[in-house]
Write a protein that holds these residues in place. Structure first.
Motif, PDB file in Angstrom:
ATOM      1  N   ILE A  43      -1.831   4.219  -6.016  1.00 19.88           N
ATOM      2  CA  ILE A  43      -1.254   5.512  -5.648  1.00 19.88           C
ATOM      3  C   ILE A  43      -0.444   6.096  -6.801  1.00 19.88           C
ATOM      4  O   ILE A  43      -0.587   7.267  -7.161  1.00 19.88           O
ATOM      5  N   ARG A  86       2.264   2.143   7.270  1.00 16.72           N
ATOM      6  CA  ARG A  86       1.403   3.251   7.726  1.00 16.72           C
ATOM      7  C   ARG A  86       2.181   4.564   7.775  1.00 16.72           C
ATOM      8  O   ARG A  86       1.673   5.616   7.366  1.00 16.72           O
ATOM      9  N   LEU A  89       2.777   5.795   4.189  1.00 15.49           N
ATOM     10  CA  LEU A  89       1.570   6.386   3.606  1.00 15.49           C
ATOM     11  C   LEU A  89       1.306   7.768   4.199  1.00 15.49           C
ATOM     12  O   LEU A  89       0.927   8.701   3.487  1.00 15.49           O
ATOM     13  N   TYR A  94      -0.957  10.172   1.576  1.00 15.49           N
ATOM     14  CA  TYR A  94      -2.079   9.393   1.043  1.00 15.49           C
ATOM     15  C   TYR A  94      -3.037   9.080   2.185  1.00 15.49           C
ATOM     16  O   TYR A  94      -2.660   8.485   3.190  1.00 15.49           O
ATOM     17  N   ASN A  95      -4.302   9.471   2.027  1.00 18.87           N
ATOM     18  CA  ASN A  95      -5.254   9.330   3.124  1.00 18.87           C
ATOM     19  C   ASN A  95      -6.597   8.752   2.708  1.00 18.87           C
ATOM     20  O   ASN A  95      -7.634   9.071   3.307  1.00 18.87           O
ATOM     21  N   ILE A 100      -7.088   2.022   2.106  1.00 18.26           N
ATOM     22  CA  ILE A 100      -6.067   1.515   3.035  1.00 18.26           C
ATOM     23  C   ILE A 100      -6.635   0.387   3.886  1.00 18.26           C
ATOM     24  O   ILE A 100      -5.999  -0.661   4.068  1.00 18.26           O
TER      25      ILE A 100
END
Length: 456
Positions: A43, A86, A89, A94-95, A100
């Motif tokens: 990231i 979770r 994020l 961030y997806n 993930i």
């Protein structure tokens, strides 16, 4: 052999310097959550989000917090940690779901590895967990058991989970459901041990079984709840095509009762009703198939060291594909905990009970052998459409017949006592073997399966 854990300062320094790949190779830092440092590296190196420094600091803080705990505590806090990650994020935006998922799966492997260590080496510490640590550990261990087919791990893990729940006097929170709705004013059925209500869960019909409690005093309720806990923790981990699945527990719908058991709704009802309503259109071979499926389900329960205790046509359901689903196993044992010790105070379906359960001089104990006897009675029930000994009233009179080694007549297909169907020579021989007077003379269910296959 225990691994030496690297000093916390060294681990954090590696994280801060983004020397993460080498750290992950180093087995000495095998900890829950450490794989999320690799995600952070990805990231931070690829993101243009001006909040990445804040993201990194928050993530580092969580990883540092997890690294302080030993294996038992880190497993207990693993669910909370993963929820925090979770949310972090999501908040950062961030997806990348593939990345993930990959990191979460890597963390799952660490959790599974550590559980295999602590189940054997950390039992004393685990059984002293309480409150948030205990329930967190319960949920994480339950998930690990559900994901594993490794019997050498699963069996001791199940025992440990039951022991922890008993010590902490709690169910795993993950077992409690938030139902969409429940019609508490309309009871749709009543079994030997439970009142039945209809509800909805995630858009599908479910059944709530509100267990009948005959002694609501606190001491008896505690005993009852402990028994229910043991049975639920056994049921939830069972996987078999002919055993009714367990969805979870509901504690919101009925106050002053133990939690309700929630299972799928079976639209075709019980086996006895299913066969009765299709009498004349259901071939004998389909009836035999349903009995064979029931025998397979019962053999599986016995292989898991589970005694059903109340096997009869009303406790075998038929699913929407018209296959058998054994239900309500263990509930007889649970409710026995609130009754006296003699056979006259035990509840259940007397006409399906083996002779040793009807002898007041013997200790009342439901066994695999008494289940085998009940299976024989189930065969007669399904073939005749009647309970065993239909012409003998009242129920107590059946006790003298069974203890005198009398058994129901062979269904011949003619007359009330003969039954609506004629039972084959092969199945009749199996029935006679299964209801032998001495428990030791009865075959076990694995043998019964072989006999059924040989006679078909």
């Amino acid at each position: 052999m225990e691994h030496e854990v690297a000093p916390l300062e060294e681990v954090l320094q590696r994280i801060t310097q983004l020397e993460l790949r080498q750290m992950l190779i180093d087995k000495s830092t095998l900890k829950v959550g450490m794989h999320f440092a690799e995600l952070a590296e990805t990231i931070i190196r690829s993101s243009t989000n001006n909040r990445k420094t804040s993201f990194w600091n928050h993530l580092k803080e969580r990883i540092e917090w997890m690294s302080k705990h030993n294996n038992v505590c880190s497993l207990a806090y693993s669910a909370k940690f993963r929820t925090d990650i979770r949310m972090l994020l999501q908040d950062f935006g961030y997806n990348d779901s593939i990345k993930i998922q990959k990191v979460f799966l890597e963390d799952d492997q660490i959790i599974s590895h550590l559980f295999r260590e602590v189940v054997h080496s950390g039992k004393e510490e685990i059984l002293h967990l309480r409150d948030e640590k205990a329930t967190g550990f319960m949920d994480a261990l339950h998930k690990c058991i559900m994901a594993s087919d490794d019997i050498p791990f699963v069996l001791p893990a199940r025992r440990l989970l039951k022991d922890l729940c008993a010590a902490a006097k709690a169910f795993p929170p993950i077992l409690f459901l938030e139902l969409d709705s429940v019609d508490t004013n309309r009871q749709i059925g009543r079994g030997g041990f439970a009142d039945i209500f209809l509800g909805r869960y995630k858009g599908q019909d479910v059944v709530l079984k509100r267990l009948q409690v005959y002694r609501p005093e606190p001491s008896e309720m505690l005993k009852f709840s402990k028994g229910l806990l043991q049975e639920v923790l056994t049921w939830v981990h069972l996987k078999h095509p002919y055993v009714l699945p367990f969805f979870g527990l509901d504690e919101q719908s009925f106050e002053s009762y133990p939690p309700c058991i929630v299972t799928p709704y079976m639209c075709n009802g019980t086996m006895i009703d299913f066969v009765k309503t299709r009498n004349g259109t259901l071939p004998d071979r389909r009836v035999d198939q349903l009995l064979f499926e029931t025998a397979q389900g019962l053999a599986y329960l016995h292989s898991q060291n589970i005694v059903h205790g109340d096997l009869r046509g009303g406790n075998v359901l038929i699913d929407d594909r018209e296959h058998a689903q054994i239900a309500d196993f263990g509930l007889a044992t649970v409710t026995d905990a609130t009754r006296g010790a003699t056979s006259t105070t035990q509840r259940g379906s007397l006409r399906w009970m083996a002779p040793e359960l009807l002898d007041h001089e013997l200790q009342f104990k439901r066994t695999k052998a008494s289940d085998v006897y009940a299976f024989a009675c189930l065969c007669i029930e399904i073939y005749t459409g009647e309970q065993p000994f239909p012409s003998i009233q009242p129920d107590v009179a059946v006790i003298f017949q069974v203890r005198g080694q009398k058994r129901p007549l062979r269904p011949s297909g003619s007359g009330l006592l003969g039954g609506a169907r004629a039972i084959s020579d092969g199945l009749w021989a199996i029935v006679e073997a299964c209801w032998a007077h001495k428990p030791s003379d009865r075959p076990d269910m694995a043998t019964v399966l072989g006999l059924i296959m040989a006679s078909s």
